[in-house]
Every structure is written in structure tokens, then in C-alpha cells.
Design an enzyme around this catalytic site. Structure first.
Site, PDB file in Angstrom:
ATOM      1  N   ASP A   1      11.781  14.595  31.551  1.00  0.00           N
ATOM      2  CA  ASP A   1      10.840  13.594  32.248  1.00  0.00           C
ATOM      3  C   ASP A   1      11.702  12.300  32.695  1.00  0.00           C
ATOM      4  O   ASP A   1      12.965  12.609  32.346  1.00  0.00           O
ATOM      5  CB  ASP A   1       9.454  13.324  31.602  1.00  0.00           C
ATOM      6  N   HIS A   2      11.330  11.467  33.153  1.00  0.00           N
ATOM      7  CA  HIS A   2      11.906  10.262  33.498  1.00  0.00           C
ATOM      8  C   HIS A   2      12.442   9.514  32.324  1.00  0.00           C
ATOM      9  O   HIS A   2      13.418   9.043  32.473  1.00  0.00           O
ATOM     10  CB  HIS A   2      11.118   9.308  34.213  1.00  0.00           C
TER      11      HIS A   2
ATOM     12  N   HIS B   1      18.426  28.965  10.472  1.00  0.00           N
ATOM     13  CA  HIS B   1      16.924  29.318   9.907  1.00  0.00           C
ATOM     14  C   HIS B   1      16.010  29.656  10.496  1.00  0.00           C
ATOM     15  O   HIS B   1      15.143  30.421  10.178  1.00  0.00           O
ATOM     16  CB  HIS B   1      16.673  28.184   8.882  1.00  0.00           C
TER      17      HIS B   1
ATOM     18  N   CYS C   1      12.600  14.012  26.592  1.00  0.00           N
ATOM     19  CA  CYS C   1      11.990  12.974  27.209  1.00  0.00           C
ATOM     20  C   CYS C   1      12.181  11.992  26.414  1.00  0.00           C
ATOM     21  O   CYS C   1      13.473  11.847  25.912  1.00  0.00           O
ATOM     22  CB  CYS C   1      10.398  13.584  27.159  1.00  0.00           C
ATOM     23  N   GLY C   2      11.418  10.721  26.648  1.00  0.00           N
ATOM     24  CA  GLY C   2      11.781   9.564  25.935  1.00  0.00           C
ATOM     25  C   GLY C   2      12.230   9.666  24.687  1.00  0.00           C
ATOM     26  O   GLY C   2      13.125   9.274  24.052  1.00  0.00           O
ATOM     27  N   THR C   3      11.303  10.260  23.563  1.00  0.00           N
ATOM     28  CA  THR C   3      11.325  10.355  22.473  1.00  0.00           C
ATOM     29  C   THR C   3      11.837  11.870  22.096  1.00  0.00           C
ATOM     30  O   THR C   3      12.365  12.151  20.763  1.00  0.00           O
ATOM     31  CB  THR C   3      10.242  10.106  21.684  1.00  0.00           C
ATOM     32  N   GLY C   4      11.544  12.984  22.725  1.00  0.00           N
ATOM     33  CA  GLY C   4      11.650  14.149  22.301  1.00  0.00           C
ATOM     34  C   GLY C   4      10.346  14.644  21.928  1.00  0.00           C
ATOM     35  O   GLY C   4      10.290  15.974  21.622  1.00  0.00           O
ATOM     36  N   ILE C   5       9.437  13.761  21.615  1.00  0.00           N
ATOM     37  CA  ILE C   5       8.218  14.444  20.884  1.00  0.00           C
ATOM     38  C   ILE C   5       7.187  15.073  21.504  1.00  0.00           C
ATOM     39  O   ILE C   5       6.917  16.174  21.496  1.00  0.00           O
ATOM     40  CB  ILE C   5       7.597  13.070  19.953  1.00  0.00           C
ATOM     41  N   GLY C   6       6.802  14.299  22.791  1.00  0.00           N
ATOM     42  CA  GLY C   6       5.954  15.071  23.653  1.00  0.00           C
ATOM     43  C   GLY C   6       6.154  16.452  24.087  1.00  0.00           C
ATOM     44  O   GLY C   6       5.474  17.242  24.314  1.00  0.00           O
TER      45      GLY C   6
ATOM     46  N   ARG D   1      14.823  36.531   4.782  1.00  0.00           N
ATOM     47  CA  ARG D   1      13.890  35.580   4.251  1.00  0.00           C
ATOM     48  C   ARG D   1      13.409  34.589   5.467  1.00  0.00           C
ATOM     49  O   ARG D   1      12.425  34.081   5.574  1.00  0.00           O
ATOM     50  CB  ARG D   1      14.267  34.495   2.892  1.00  0.00           C
ATOM     51  N   HIS D   2      14.437  34.496   6.346  1.00  0.00           N
ATOM     52  CA  HIS D   2      14.072  33.654   7.566  1.00  0.00           C
ATOM     53  C   HIS D   2      13.699  34.432   8.817  1.00  0.00           C
ATOM     54  O   HIS D   2      12.559  33.915   9.238  1.00  0.00           O
ATOM     55  CB  HIS D   2      15.576  32.944   8.018  1.00  0.00           C
TER      56      HIS D   2
HETATM   57  C1  RB5 Z   1       7.305   8.400  28.833  1.00  0.00           C
HETATM   58  O1  RB5 Z   1       7.220   6.964  28.878  1.00  0.00           O
HETATM   59  C2  RB5 Z   1       7.247   8.648  27.281  1.00  0.00           C
HETATM   60  O2  RB5 Z   1       5.926   8.713  26.953  1.00  0.00           O
HETATM   61  C3  RB5 Z   1       7.828  10.288  27.201  1.00  0.00           C
HETATM   62  O3  RB5 Z   1       9.018  10.538  27.669  1.00  0.00           O
HETATM   63  C4  RB5 Z   1       7.804  10.757  25.767  1.00  0.00           C
HETATM   64  O4  RB5 Z   1       8.521  10.057  24.932  1.00  0.00           O
HETATM   65  C5  RB5 Z   1       6.437  11.314  25.187  1.00  0.00           C
HETATM   66  O5  RB5 Z   1       6.644  11.908  24.030  1.00  0.00           O
END
Ligand code: RB5
Length: 142
Positions: free
Chosen positions: A7-8, A97, A64-69, A132-133
């Protein structure tokens, strides 16, 4: 073939990763986004997952910004094992693993030098194949 999506928040780092993949001769297809305008990361995560599940790509890289979403989204697709990695140890361990097929990173978390080392480790480490893996991966997919 590596499928790429961002994403951006991940756009700038993805440009660095693409340059690196080209330098090391790794084939990739970029599913976007293609500029820094705000976009919704699930769109790109889902396109990359679809490419892998349809056999058009072997692995994916999502940023993405954090990689989380983007990793949360990817892990909703059955058959996708997306690992959010901001260190080389995790990138190696998740291939050995978990047989992770998608690497996620945060473009606002890591710089290009570390990101490209993580990419190299992820792409160059084979699944251990240990029973196991395999058993644990089967339990995820069940
Ligand atoms: C976008 O601002 C940000 O929320 C997205 O890139 C990401 O970090 C979400 O998890």
C-alpha cells in the site's frame, strides 16, 4: 516467480525491494499499488494471495506501513502462510519451520538494507521438511 503487493505505507520500500530483486535476477510481478496515493492494503494482499493460490507465483512479498494489516489480511487466505519479519533470524526460521509462502514487512519499520537481507534470507532458505514441522503446518491448514 515472486508476487509483490504494497500500500502507500509500503510503496517506497517496495521500490527498493524491486530494484534489489532485479539486481539478483529474481523474477517478480508487481500487483501494486503503483504510487504513494492512499489505498486499502487488503486489495493488494488479496491479489498476491490469489496469484500464489492459482499457481502464478511461488512466493509473495507484501509491504504496508507496519506490515501488520497486510499480513493479517494475507493469513485469512487458506493455504497462505504469511510471516511478518523485521529480522533475518525470523525470516530464516519461518521458512525452515513454517514453510511460509509470503513475507510481510513494514515500510515504516525497516530500512532498505535490512529489508533486502530479510528478502534474500526468505527466498534462499528451503523448508526443513521435518516431520514435526509438516505436522504443525497440516494442523494450521486443517
Ligand atoms: C496506512 O496508513 C497503514 O495503516 C497501513 O500501511 C498499515 O500499516 C496497516 O496495518
Amino acid at each position: 516467480m515472486i508476487a509483490l503487493g504494497c500500500d502507500h505505507g509500503g510503496y517506497a520500500l517496495m521500490q527498493e525491494v524491486k530494484e534489489h530483486l532485479a539486481e539478483i535476477g529474481e523474477e517478480f510481478k508487481d500487483y501494486g499499488t503503483f504510487d504513494k496515493s492512499p489505498v486499502d492494503y487488503p486489495i493488494f494482499a488479496k491479489q498476491v494471495c490469489r496469484a500464489i493460490l492459482e499457481g502464478k507465483a511461488d512466493k509473495g512479498i507484501l509491504i504496508c506501513g507496519t506490515g501488520i494489516g497486510i499480513s493479517i489480511t494475507a493469513n485469512r487466505s487458506k493455504g497462505i502462510r504469511c510471516a511478518l519479519c523485521h529480522d533475518v533470524y525470523s525470516a530464516k526460521a519461518t521458512r525452515l519451520h513454517n514453510d511460509a509462502n509470503v513475507l510481510a514487512m513494514g515500510g515504516r519499520v525497516v530500512g532498505p538494507g535490512l529489508a533486502n537481507m530479510i528478502v534474500d534470507t526468505f527466498l534462499n532458505t528451503a523448508f526443513s521438511g521435518d516431520e514435526r514441522h509438516r505436522r504443525r503446518i497440516d494442523m494450521i491448514e486443517d
